[in-house]
Scaffold this motif. Structure first.
Motif, PDB file in Angstrom:
ATOM      1  N   ASP A  15       0.839  -1.210   0.000  1.00  0.00           N
ATOM      2  CA  ASP A  15       0.000   0.000   0.000  1.00  0.00           C
ATOM      3  C   ASP A  15       0.870   1.255   0.000  1.00  0.00           C
ATOM      4  O   ASP A  15       0.584   2.217  -0.714  1.00  0.00           O
ATOM      5  N   ALA A  16       1.905   1.238   0.808  1.00  0.00           N
ATOM      6  CA  ALA A  16       2.794   2.403   0.887  1.00  0.00           C
ATOM      7  C   ALA A  16       3.508   2.636  -0.440  1.00  0.00           C
ATOM      8  O   ALA A  16       3.593   3.776  -0.918  1.00  0.00           O
ATOM      9  N   THR A  17       3.998   1.571  -1.062  1.00  0.00           N
ATOM     10  CA  THR A  17       4.740   1.758  -2.312  1.00  0.00           C
ATOM     11  C   THR A  17       3.816   2.137  -3.470  1.00  0.00           C
ATOM     12  O   THR A  17       4.217   2.913  -4.339  1.00  0.00           O
ATOM     13  N   VAL A  18       2.584   1.634  -3.474  1.00  0.00           N
ATOM     14  CA  VAL A  18       1.615   2.058  -4.494  1.00  0.00           C
ATOM     15  C   VAL A  18       1.302   3.544  -4.305  1.00  0.00           C
ATOM     16  O   VAL A  18       1.225   4.302  -5.268  1.00  0.00           O
ATOM     17  N   ASP A  44       6.367  11.259   1.785  1.00  0.00           N
ATOM     18  CA  ASP A  44       7.363  10.981   2.820  1.00  0.00           C
ATOM     19  C   ASP A  44       6.818  10.014   3.871  1.00  0.00           C
ATOM     20  O   ASP A  44       7.547   9.162   4.379  1.00  0.00           O
ATOM     21  N   MET A  45       5.538  10.150   4.201  1.00  0.00           N
ATOM     22  CA  MET A  45       4.917   9.236   5.160  1.00  0.00           C
ATOM     23  C   MET A  45       4.918   7.817   4.601  1.00  0.00           C
ATOM     24  O   MET A  45       5.272   6.862   5.287  1.00  0.00           O
ATOM     25  N   TYR A  46       4.537   7.661   3.334  1.00  0.00           N
ATOM     26  CA  TYR A  46       4.544   6.339   2.715  1.00  0.00           C
ATOM     27  C   TYR A  46       5.971   5.772   2.646  1.00  0.00           C
ATOM     28  O   TYR A  46       6.185   4.582   2.878  1.00  0.00           O
ATOM     29  N   ASP A  47       6.921   6.618   2.330  1.00  0.00           N
ATOM     30  CA  ASP A  47       8.315   6.193   2.268  1.00  0.00           C
ATOM     31  C   ASP A  47       8.787   5.709   3.640  1.00  0.00           C
ATOM     32  O   ASP A  47       9.450   4.670   3.752  1.00  0.00           O
ATOM     33  N   LYS A  48       8.426   6.443   4.676  1.00  0.00           N
ATOM     34  CA  LYS A  48       8.782   6.060   6.045  1.00  0.00           C
ATOM     35  C   LYS A  48       8.221   4.677   6.375  1.00  0.00           C
ATOM     36  O   LYS A  48       8.930   3.824   6.931  1.00  0.00           O
ATOM     37  N   PHE A  49       6.977   4.443   6.015  1.00  0.00           N
ATOM     38  CA  PHE A  49       6.356   3.164   6.337  1.00  0.00           C
ATOM     39  C   PHE A  49       6.887   2.025   5.473  1.00  0.00           C
ATOM     40  O   PHE A  49       7.019   0.896   5.954  1.00  0.00           O
ATOM     41  N   SER A  50       7.219   2.301   4.225  1.00  0.00           N
ATOM     42  CA  SER A  50       7.808   1.231   3.414  1.00  0.00           C
ATOM     43  C   SER A  50       9.157   0.831   3.996  1.00  0.00           C
ATOM     44  O   SER A  50       9.484  -0.361   4.055  1.00  0.00           O
ATOM     45  N   ASN A  51       9.926   1.802   4.462  1.00  0.00           N
ATOM     46  CA  ASN A  51      11.210   1.501   5.096  1.00  0.00           C
ATOM     47  C   ASN A  51      11.024   0.740   6.408  1.00  0.00           C
ATOM     48  O   ASN A  51      11.783  -0.193   6.702  1.00  0.00           O
ATOM     49  N   LYS A  52      10.028   1.130   7.199  1.00  0.00           N
ATOM     50  CA  LYS A  52       9.736   0.412   8.443  1.00  0.00           C
ATOM     51  C   LYS A  52       9.396  -1.051   8.160  1.00  0.00           C
ATOM     52  O   LYS A  52       9.835  -1.948   8.875  1.00  0.00           O
ATOM     53  N   CYS A  53       8.594  -1.273   7.135  1.00  0.00           N
ATOM     54  CA  CYS A  53       8.219  -2.637   6.767  1.00  0.00           C
ATOM     55  C   CYS A  53       9.437  -3.449   6.344  1.00  0.00           C
ATOM     56  O   CYS A  53       9.582  -4.606   6.740  1.00  0.00           O
ATOM     57  N   PHE A 128       0.040   3.549  10.735  1.00  0.00           N
ATOM     58  CA  PHE A 128      -0.125   3.732   9.289  1.00  0.00           C
ATOM     59  C   PHE A 128      -1.550   4.169   8.966  1.00  0.00           C
ATOM     60  O   PHE A 128      -1.773   5.123   8.213  1.00  0.00           O
ATOM     61  N   LYS A 129      -2.519   3.490   9.560  1.00  0.00           N
ATOM     62  CA  LYS A 129      -3.926   3.834   9.332  1.00  0.00           C
ATOM     63  C   LYS A 129      -4.224   5.246   9.828  1.00  0.00           C
ATOM     64  O   LYS A 129      -4.877   6.038   9.136  1.00  0.00           O
ATOM     65  N   LYS A 130      -3.722   5.589  11.001  1.00  0.00           N
ATOM     66  CA  LYS A 130      -3.956   6.921  11.568  1.00  0.00           C
ATOM     67  C   LYS A 130      -3.368   8.009  10.668  1.00  0.00           C
ATOM     68  O   LYS A 130      -4.020   9.028  10.419  1.00  0.00           O
ATOM     69  N   MET A 131      -2.177   7.797  10.176  1.00  0.00           N
ATOM     70  CA  MET A 131      -1.557   8.816   9.315  1.00  0.00           C
ATOM     71  C   MET A 131      -2.307   8.948   7.991  1.00  0.00           C
ATOM     72  O   MET A 131      -2.469  10.058   7.483  1.00  0.00           O
ATOM     73  N   GLN A 132      -2.796   7.838   7.449  1.00  0.00           N
ATOM     74  CA  GLN A 132      -3.597   7.928   6.226  1.00  0.00           C
ATOM     75  C   GLN A 132      -4.881   8.715   6.488  1.00  0.00           C
ATOM     76  O   GLN A 132      -5.295   9.536   5.660  1.00  0.00           O
ATOM     77  N   GLU A 133      -5.503   8.441   7.634  1.00  0.00           N
ATOM     78  CA  GLU A 133      -6.733   9.161   7.991  1.00  0.00           C
ATOM     79  C   GLU A 133      -6.467  10.650   8.176  1.00  0.00           C
ATOM     80  O   GLU A 133      -7.292  11.486   7.783  1.00  0.00           O
ATOM     81  N   GLU A 134      -5.320  11.005   8.733  1.00  0.00           N
ATOM     82  CA  GLU A 134      -4.966  12.421   8.888  1.00  0.00           C
ATOM     83  C   GLU A 134      -4.785  13.085   7.526  1.00  0.00           C
ATOM     84  O   GLU A 134      -5.226  14.221   7.316  1.00  0.00           O
ATOM     85  N   PHE A 135      -4.146  12.381   6.580  1.00  0.00           N
ATOM     86  CA  PHE A 135      -3.996  12.953   5.242  1.00  0.00           C
ATOM     87  C   PHE A 135      -5.340  13.055   4.535  1.00  0.00           C
ATOM     88  O   PHE A 135      -5.587  14.006   3.799  1.00  0.00           O
ATOM     89  N   TYR A 136      -6.222  12.108   4.771  1.00  0.00           N
ATOM     90  CA  TYR A 136      -7.567  12.176   4.198  1.00  0.00           C
ATOM     91  C   TYR A 136      -8.264  13.456   4.660  1.00  0.00           C
ATOM     92  O   TYR A 136      -8.873  14.170   3.846  1.00  0.00           O
TER      93      TYR A 136
END
Length: 146
Positions: A15-18, A44-53, A128-136
């Motif tokens: 999801d993060a990389t998409v 940057d948020m998605y990049d952070k999470f892809s790296n965490k994964c 991850f879900k919380k940050m997506q919701e904040e961007f929404y």
């Protein structure tokens, strides 16, 4: 590492990389600097999470599963066709909202379908879900201004 844990972290990674792939394409078509700034933060948020994964699975002697070629091709083609038809700021924000909501829904489904007792992974998914919701929420506000 349990099978469900690996599958869950892969879903978040994918999801993060998409999201990163889509935002990279959208940024090239965006002229408004305030929109670019928000989209870059989301990237940057998605990049952070892809790296965490990646770190999560590497620390357990595993590897993340990349999105397939055809999934990337389909997503990129659909995005380019949509942007070709309408490059307006409003349409770009609508695309970002749609993609973000799709990510939220997929995260919720993955969280429910792939329950795990791993607290570190559960915390990562919740963040991850919380940050997506904040961007929404930020994207909704932006939509009312364009």
């Amino acid at each position: 590492m349990e099978k469900e844990e690996l599958e869950l972290v892969n879903r978040i990674y994918q999801d993060a990389t998409v999201g990163m792939l889509a935002i990279d394409k959208v940024l090239k078509k965006t002229e408004d600097e305030s929109m670019k700034k928000l989209f870059k933060k989301q990237y940057d948020m998605y990049d952070k999470f892809s790296n965490k994964c990646e770190l999560f699975v590497l620390n357990r002697d595993q590897e993340v599963k990349e999105n397939g070629f055809f999934k990337k091709l389909k997503q990129t083609t659909m995005l380019y066709m949509s942007l070709w038809a309408d490059k307006s700021a409003r349409h770009i924000v609508e695309l970002m909202i749609t993609g973000t909501v799709m990510g939220i829904v997929d995260t919720i489904k993955a969280e429910k379908d792939l329950k795990t007792k791993n607290e570190e992974l559960n915390a990562m998914v919740a963040e991850f879900k919380k940050m997506q919701e904040e961007f929404y929420e930020k994207l909704k506000k932006l939509l009312s201004k364009v």
